[in-house]
Write an enzyme that holds these catalytic residues in place. Structure first.
Site, short mmCIF file in Angstrom:
data_model
loop_
_atom_site.label_atom_id
_atom_site.label_comp_id
_atom_site.label_asym_id
_atom_site.label_seq_id
_atom_site.Cartn_x
_atom_site.Cartn_y
_atom_site.Cartn_z
N GLU A 1 -57.94 -12.34 94.30
CA GLU A 1 -57.46 -13.72 94.29
C GLU A 1 -58.32 -14.65 93.44
O GLU A 1 -59.55 -14.60 93.48
CB GLU A 1 -57.38 -14.25 95.73
CG GLU A 1 -56.63 -15.55 95.87
CD GLU A 1 -55.90 -15.65 97.19
OE1 GLU A 1 -55.47 -16.77 97.53
OE2 GLU A 1 -55.75 -14.63 97.89
N ASP B 1 -53.01 -5.32 104.53
CA ASP B 1 -53.43 -6.72 104.41
C ASP B 1 -54.78 -6.87 105.11
O ASP B 1 -54.86 -7.33 106.25
CB ASP B 1 -52.37 -7.61 105.06
CG ASP B 1 -52.58 -9.08 104.77
OD1 ASP B 1 -53.43 -9.40 103.90
OD2 ASP B 1 -51.91 -9.92 105.39
N PHE C 1 -44.55 -15.59 102.59
CA PHE C 1 -45.29 -15.57 103.85
C PHE C 1 -44.34 -15.74 105.04
O PHE C 1 -43.99 -16.85 105.42
CB PHE C 1 -46.34 -16.70 103.85
CG PHE C 1 -47.63 -16.32 103.19
CD1 PHE C 1 -47.68 -15.40 102.17
CD2 PHE C 1 -48.82 -16.91 103.60
CE1 PHE C 1 -48.87 -15.06 101.55
CE2 PHE C 1 -50.03 -16.57 103.00
CZ PHE C 1 -50.06 -15.65 101.97
N THR D 1 -49.03 -15.79 95.62
CA THR D 1 -49.23 -15.93 97.06
C THR D 1 -48.91 -17.34 97.53
O THR D 1 -48.58 -18.22 96.74
CB THR D 1 -50.68 -15.54 97.41
OG1 THR D 1 -50.82 -15.49 98.84
CG2 THR D 1 -51.68 -16.54 96.85
N LYS E 1 -54.19 -12.61 91.89
CA LYS E 1 -53.47 -13.35 92.92
C LYS E 1 -53.64 -14.86 92.70
O LYS E 1 -54.76 -15.37 92.63
CB LYS E 1 -54.02 -12.94 94.28
CG LYS E 1 -53.06 -13.06 95.44
CD LYS E 1 -53.68 -12.38 96.66
CE LYS E 1 -52.82 -12.52 97.88
NZ LYS E 1 -53.49 -11.98 99.07
#
Length: 323
Positions: free
Chosen positions: A95, A16, A177, A155, A131
């Site tokens: 993303e 990440d 998350f 996400t 994403k």
């Protein structure tokens, strides 16, 4: 073996980070980035060639400043993605602009465009995850893209409702998350810590994972946004876990026996299968105060980082070209 090596035997480890050097050090299979990580990476001296290439690409674009900035941002995202894929053997997540989180058509168009840029560079779409924020609109955009063979990573996912909608849309992967769920509950309860065994973020991922496996969904679960290695070890066995370099280092330095906590064979109590239309999705999300707040907050913060990155590259675009 250290905890990181043991974890790799039961879970796909994902980095990440936007730090390519860290990826080379910890050798994850996949990597995921976000606007915050790219903004940080774009300011690092070692990555200026990637930034400069995106700026030069933007200068060649015909149109107004908005078109130039959009081209530069896309070039930056894909530029970092291309460099990352030289190191990791698997996939990179790229993303979509968070400001498109409530725009189905805009998100679909951006996803197609990003994949087109990768394919023009000779990179297969199977190595890319587009994403998207897990709004209702984001899920519907993912449904369209997946039908076209464009794989998606959902996400800013904090709730059961979001996870169910993603599975029904046939998305490739979700990123619940963990740490941000913990953050909310620490503040809500007025406490400084919660044991990893009782961590609400861990419990959320465990519930989603067991639901997916029990009902045969192919969508992969990738725990994300960790605050400590206790959260990670409690999710050992999850399909994937995306982990920051600091926590990867901590896992690598830690010894002891790592117990598998999640297994596709199940063993947990199976919740009944449900189906969500837009009204049911919005109501379930609304009833979850934590998820509603964290989703909105996450979109705002990612959008703010995109604006900051745009300001950075705008200055570079305006600099005189040296010969």
């Amino acid at each position: 073996m250290n905890l990181l090596d043991q974890l790799r035997e039961m879970t796909v480890v994902v980095a990440d980070t936007g730090d390519i050097e860290a990826m080379a050090q910890y050798k994850p299979r996949d990597t995921t980035t976000n606007p915050s990580l790219l903004y940080k990476a774009a300011q690092a001296p070692q990555y200026q060639p990637i930034v400069q290439a995106a700026v030069e690409h933007a200068r060649e674009v015909e149109g107004d400043r908005k078109a130039q900035l959009e081209a530069c941002m896309d070039g930056l995202a894909v530029g970092f993605g291309k460099e990352i894929l030289k190191i990791v053997p698997g996939r990179v997540s790229t993303e979509v602009d968070a400001r498109l989180s409530f725009d189905v058509e805009g998100s679909v168009a951006k996803g197609r465009h990003l994949i087109g840029m990768y394919e023009a560079a000779g990179i297969s779409r199977d190595r890319i995850l587009i994403k998207l924020a897990t709004t209702w609109e984001g899920v519907q955009a993912a449904r369209v893209l997946e039908a076209e063979g464009i794989h998606c990573n959902m996400t800013l996912l904090f709730s059961y409702a979001q996870a169910v909608a993603c599975a029904e849309a046939g998305v490739t992967l979700i990123s619940p998350f963990v740490g941000r769920i913990l953050d909310w509950h620490l503040k809500d309860r007025g406490v400084k810590s919660i044991p990893a065994t009782e961590d609400p973020g861990v419990e959320s991922v465990r519930r989603i994972y067991n639901y997916y496996k029990a009902h045969g969904y192919k969508t992969e679960v990738m725990g994300a946004s960790f605050r400590n290695i206790g959260e990670i070890t409690e999710l050992a066995g999850c399909d994937l876990l995306t982990i920051s370099p600091d926590l990867l280092k901590e896992l690598q330095a830690a010894d002891g026996e790592l117990e598998r906590k999640l297994s596709p064979d199940g063993g947990a109590e199976v919740e009944p299968k449900i189906s969500l239309d837009e009204k049911a999705f919005r109501w379930m999300l609304n009833e979850d105060a934590m998820a509603t707040e964290k989703l909105s907050d996450g979109i705002r913060k990612f959008a703010a980082d995109i604006v900051s990155l745009e300001k950075l590259v705008a200055k570079l675009i305006d600099q005189p070209v040296t010969v």
